[in-house]
Design a protein around this motif. Structure first.
Motif, PDB file in Angstrom:
ATOM      1  N   LYS A  67      -1.110  -7.997  -0.442  1.00 31.31           N
ATOM      2  CA  LYS A  67       0.033  -7.263   0.115  1.00 31.31           C
ATOM      3  C   LYS A  67       0.371  -7.755   1.518  1.00 31.31           C
ATOM      4  O   LYS A  67       1.537  -7.986   1.839  1.00 31.31           O
ATOM      5  N   ILE A  68      -0.637  -7.918   2.351  1.00 35.96           N
ATOM      6  CA  ILE A  68      -0.400  -8.379   3.718  1.00 35.96           C
ATOM      7  C   ILE A  68       0.206  -9.777   3.704  1.00 35.96           C
ATOM      8  O   ILE A  68       1.202 -10.039   4.385  1.00 35.96           O
ATOM      9  N   LEU A  69      -0.381 -10.663   2.930  1.00 38.27           N
ATOM     10  CA  LEU A  69       0.096 -12.042   2.874  1.00 38.27           C
ATOM     11  C   LEU A  69       1.518 -12.099   2.320  1.00 38.27           C
ATOM     12  O   LEU A  69       2.381 -12.808   2.849  1.00 38.27           O
ATOM     13  N   GLY A  70       1.785 -11.339   1.271  1.00 40.03           N
ATOM     14  CA  GLY A  70       3.135 -11.302   0.706  1.00 40.03           C
ATOM     15  C   GLY A  70       4.161 -10.805   1.695  1.00 40.03           C
ATOM     16  O   GLY A  70       5.263 -11.352   1.806  1.00 40.03           O
ATOM     17  N   SER A  71       3.802  -9.770   2.440  1.00 43.89           N
ATOM     18  CA  SER A  71       4.712  -9.239   3.442  1.00 43.89           C
ATOM     19  C   SER A  71       4.947 -10.246   4.563  1.00 43.89           C
ATOM     20  O   SER A  71       6.073 -10.413   5.036  1.00 43.89           O
ATOM     21  N   LEU A  72       3.896 -10.934   4.968  1.00 41.03           N
ATOM     22  CA  LEU A  72       4.052 -11.970   5.989  1.00 41.03           C
ATOM     23  C   LEU A  72       4.981 -13.072   5.511  1.00 41.03           C
ATOM     24  O   LEU A  72       5.866 -13.509   6.245  1.00 41.03           O
ATOM     25  N   TYR A  73       4.781 -13.521   4.289  1.00 40.12           N
ATOM     26  CA  TYR A  73       5.658 -14.559   3.734  1.00 40.12           C
ATOM     27  C   TYR A  73       7.112 -14.082   3.686  1.00 40.12           C
ATOM     28  O   TYR A  73       8.033 -14.850   3.908  1.00 40.12           O
ATOM     29  N   ALA A  74       7.300 -12.819   3.387  1.00 38.97           N
ATOM     30  CA  ALA A  74       8.658 -12.280   3.267  1.00 38.97           C
ATOM     31  C   ALA A  74       9.359 -12.184   4.619  1.00 38.97           C
ATOM     32  O   ALA A  74      10.588 -12.259   4.678  1.00 38.97           O
ATOM     33  N   HIS A  75       8.603 -12.029   5.695  1.00 36.62           N
ATOM     34  CA  HIS A  75       9.221 -11.746   6.984  1.00 36.62           C
ATOM     35  C   HIS A  75       9.058 -12.837   8.039  1.00 36.62           C
ATOM     36  O   HIS A  75       9.661 -12.740   9.101  1.00 36.62           O
TER      37      HIS A  75
ATOM     38  N   ASN B 122       2.007  -1.284  -9.178  1.00 40.70           N
ATOM     39  CA  ASN B 122       3.451  -1.212  -9.428  1.00 40.70           C
ATOM     40  C   ASN B 122       4.109   0.008  -8.792  1.00 40.70           C
ATOM     41  O   ASN B 122       5.306   0.201  -8.915  1.00 40.70           O
ATOM     42  N   ASP B 123       3.337   0.812  -8.081  1.00 40.70           N
ATOM     43  CA  ASP B 123       3.890   1.999  -7.425  1.00 40.70           C
ATOM     44  C   ASP B 123       4.055   1.806  -5.914  1.00 40.70           C
ATOM     45  O   ASP B 123       4.246   2.769  -5.179  1.00 40.70           O
ATOM     46  N   ASP B 124       4.029   0.572  -5.461  1.00 39.70           N
ATOM     47  CA  ASP B 124       4.144   0.276  -4.030  1.00 39.70           C
ATOM     48  C   ASP B 124       5.584  -0.117  -3.716  1.00 39.70           C
ATOM     49  O   ASP B 124       6.009  -1.241  -3.964  1.00 39.70           O
ATOM     50  N   TYR B 125       6.342   0.825  -3.171  1.00 42.33           N
ATOM     51  CA  TYR B 125       7.763   0.560  -2.914  1.00 42.33           C
ATOM     52  C   TYR B 125       7.974  -0.469  -1.806  1.00 42.33           C
ATOM     53  O   TYR B 125       8.947  -1.207  -1.829  1.00 42.33           O
ATOM     54  N   GLU B 126       7.066  -0.529  -0.827  1.00 38.75           N
ATOM     55  CA  GLU B 126       7.208  -1.516   0.242  1.00 38.75           C
ATOM     56  C   GLU B 126       7.100  -2.933  -0.303  1.00 38.75           C
ATOM     57  O   GLU B 126       7.898  -3.814   0.042  1.00 38.75           O
ATOM     58  N   ALA B 127       6.110  -3.165  -1.163  1.00 33.62           N
ATOM     59  CA  ALA B 127       5.941  -4.485  -1.772  1.00 33.62           C
ATOM     60  C   ALA B 127       7.111  -4.800  -2.702  1.00 33.62           C
ATOM     61  O   ALA B 127       7.555  -5.946  -2.782  1.00 33.62           O
ATOM     62  N   SER B 128       7.620  -3.783  -3.383  1.00 34.92           N
ATOM     63  CA  SER B 128       8.782  -3.985  -4.251  1.00 34.92           C
ATOM     64  C   SER B 128       9.994  -4.434  -3.440  1.00 34.92           C
ATOM     65  O   SER B 128      10.731  -5.330  -3.850  1.00 34.92           O
ATOM     66  N   ILE B 129      10.185  -3.835  -2.281  1.00 38.82           N
ATOM     67  CA  ILE B 129      11.306  -4.208  -1.417  1.00 38.82           C
ATOM     68  C   ILE B 129      11.113  -5.625  -0.881  1.00 38.82           C
ATOM     69  O   ILE B 129      12.055  -6.422  -0.873  1.00 38.82           O
ATOM     70  N   ASP B 130       9.894  -5.943  -0.444  1.00 33.92           N
ATOM     71  CA  ASP B 130       9.637  -7.304   0.051  1.00 33.92           C
ATOM     72  C   ASP B 130       9.912  -8.348  -1.033  1.00 33.92           C
ATOM     73  O   ASP B 130      10.565  -9.358  -0.781  1.00 33.92           O
ATOM     74  N   LEU B 131       9.430  -8.090  -2.247  1.00 33.64           N
ATOM     75  CA  LEU B 131       9.661  -9.043  -3.339  1.00 33.64           C
ATOM     76  C   LEU B 131      11.141  -9.106  -3.696  1.00 33.64           C
ATOM     77  O   LEU B 131      11.683 -10.192  -3.942  1.00 33.64           O
ATOM     78  N   ALA B 132      11.809  -7.964  -3.690  1.00 30.93           N
ATOM     79  CA  ALA B 132      13.249  -7.947  -3.977  1.00 30.93           C
ATOM     80  C   ALA B 132      14.010  -8.815  -2.982  1.00 30.93           C
ATOM     81  O   ALA B 132      14.915  -9.573  -3.360  1.00 30.93           O
ATOM     82  N   GLN B 133      13.641  -8.730  -1.718  1.00 26.31           N
ATOM     83  CA  GLN B 133      14.289  -9.561  -0.691  1.00 26.31           C
ATOM     84  C   GLN B 133      14.062 -11.045  -0.961  1.00 26.31           C
ATOM     85  O   GLN B 133      14.972 -11.854  -0.807  1.00 26.31           O
ATOM     86  N   LEU B 134      12.849 -11.393  -1.365  1.00 30.25           N
ATOM     87  CA  LEU B 134      12.528 -12.792  -1.641  1.00 30.25           C
ATOM     88  C   LEU B 134      13.237 -13.312  -2.887  1.00 30.25           C
ATOM     89  O   LEU B 134      13.416 -14.517  -3.042  1.00 30.25           O
ATOM     90  N   LEU B 135      13.619 -12.405  -3.771  1.00 27.98           N
ATOM     91  CA  LEU B 135      14.253 -12.798  -5.028  1.00 27.98           C
ATOM     92  C   LEU B 135      15.779 -12.737  -5.004  1.00 27.98           C
ATOM     93  O   LEU B 135      16.422 -13.129  -5.972  1.00 27.98           O
ATOM     94  N   GLU B 136      16.378 -12.244  -3.930  1.00 28.37           N
ATOM     95  CA  GLU B 136      17.832 -12.026  -3.896  1.00 28.37           C
ATOM     96  C   GLU B 136      18.629 -13.256  -4.314  1.00 28.37           C
ATOM     97  O   GLU B 136      19.540 -13.158  -5.123  1.00 28.37           O
TER      98      GLU B 136
ATOM     99  N   ALA C 285      12.125   0.665  -6.317  1.00 28.54           N
ATOM    100  CA  ALA C 285      11.725   1.183  -5.000  1.00 28.54           C
ATOM    101  C   ALA C 285      12.422   2.510  -4.707  1.00 28.54           C
ATOM    102  O   ALA C 285      11.803   3.438  -4.178  1.00 28.54           O
ATOM    103  N   ILE C 286      13.694   2.605  -5.062  1.00 34.01           N
ATOM    104  CA  ILE C 286      14.437   3.856  -4.844  1.00 34.01           C
ATOM    105  C   ILE C 286      13.817   4.989  -5.661  1.00 34.01           C
ATOM    106  O   ILE C 286      13.601   6.097  -5.156  1.00 34.01           O
ATOM    107  N   MET C 287      13.496   4.713  -6.917  1.00 30.97           N
ATOM    108  CA  MET C 287      12.878   5.747  -7.765  1.00 30.97           C
ATOM    109  C   MET C 287      11.506   6.142  -7.217  1.00 30.97           C
ATOM    110  O   MET C 287      11.150   7.328  -7.219  1.00 30.97           O
ATOM    111  N   LEU C 288      10.724   5.160  -6.758  1.00 30.23           N
ATOM    112  CA  LEU C 288       9.415   5.472  -6.184  1.00 30.23           C
ATOM    113  C   LEU C 288       9.561   6.324  -4.932  1.00 30.23           C
ATOM    114  O   LEU C 288       8.798   7.267  -4.729  1.00 30.23           O
ATOM    115  N   LEU C 289      10.535   5.995  -4.094  1.00 30.95           N
ATOM    116  CA  LEU C 289      10.768   6.799  -2.894  1.00 30.95           C
ATOM    117  C   LEU C 289      11.183   8.212  -3.259  1.00 30.95           C
ATOM    118  O   LEU C 289      10.731   9.184  -2.633  1.00 30.95           O
ATOM    119  N   ASP C 290      12.024   8.339  -4.277  1.00 27.77           N
ATOM    120  CA  ASP C 290      12.423   9.673  -4.734  1.00 27.77           C
ATOM    121  C   ASP C 290      11.205  10.477  -5.158  1.00 27.77           C
ATOM    122  O   ASP C 290      11.061  11.650  -4.815  1.00 27.77           O
TER     123      ASP C 290
END
Length: 142
Positions: free
Chosen positions: A52-60, A88-102, A116-121
């Motif tokens: 998770k940390i490494l993925g987030s670093l790569y994303a940002h 699969n319930d980590d909305y932060e990682a979902s958002i990071d991956l979504a950004q990388l996949l845009e 991520a929206i559903m998880l936040l809800d």
């Protein structure tokens, strides 16, 4: 302390790499932090915290060289996909991956944003603005 342990063990102390990576993140030295967490990930490939940390670093991380940017995005997609297969319930990682996949896979990116929206809800009990909708390109609110 972590740096001293790392030096004393000639770089073989995995926890020292993890701790040094955390200190580098705190100092804003993200490219150096990536190097530390890559070592940890290589030694402990199934450690989801490191993924998770490494993925987030790569994303940002911000590189100026296009090859470095592309390489970081590819590595980020790989490590976050592996992480989300377990968590699969980590909305932060979902958002990071979504950004990388845009620009790489917009359909999958949209799915991850919606997830991520559903998880936040559900998890955070955040109420959505009913006038907001998500599109392939951007979020819009009327």
């Amino acid at each position: 302390m972590y740096y001293q342990a790392r030096q004393a063990n000639n770089g073989e102390h995995t926890l020292a790499h993890y701790g040094l990576g955390q200190m580098l993140i705190h100092r804003g030295e993200y490219d150096e932090a990536i190097k530390c967490f890559e070592v940890v990930h290589q030694r402990l490939p199934n450690n989801t915290d490191t993924m998770k940390i490494l993925g987030s670093l790569y994303a940002h991380v911000q590189f100026t060289d296009q090859n470095q940017i592309n390489d970081a995005r590819q590595k980020g997609r790989e490590v976050l996909t592996k992480y989300l297969a377990v968590h699969n319930d980590d909305y932060e990682a979902s958002i990071d991956l979504a950004q990388l996949l845009e620009s790489y896979d917009p359909k999958r990116s949209l799915e991850l944003y919606e997830s991520a929206i559903m998880l936040l809800d559900t998890l955070e009990n955040i109420q959505r603005n009913p006038k907001c909708s998500i599109t392939l390109v951007l979020f819009t609110c009327q």
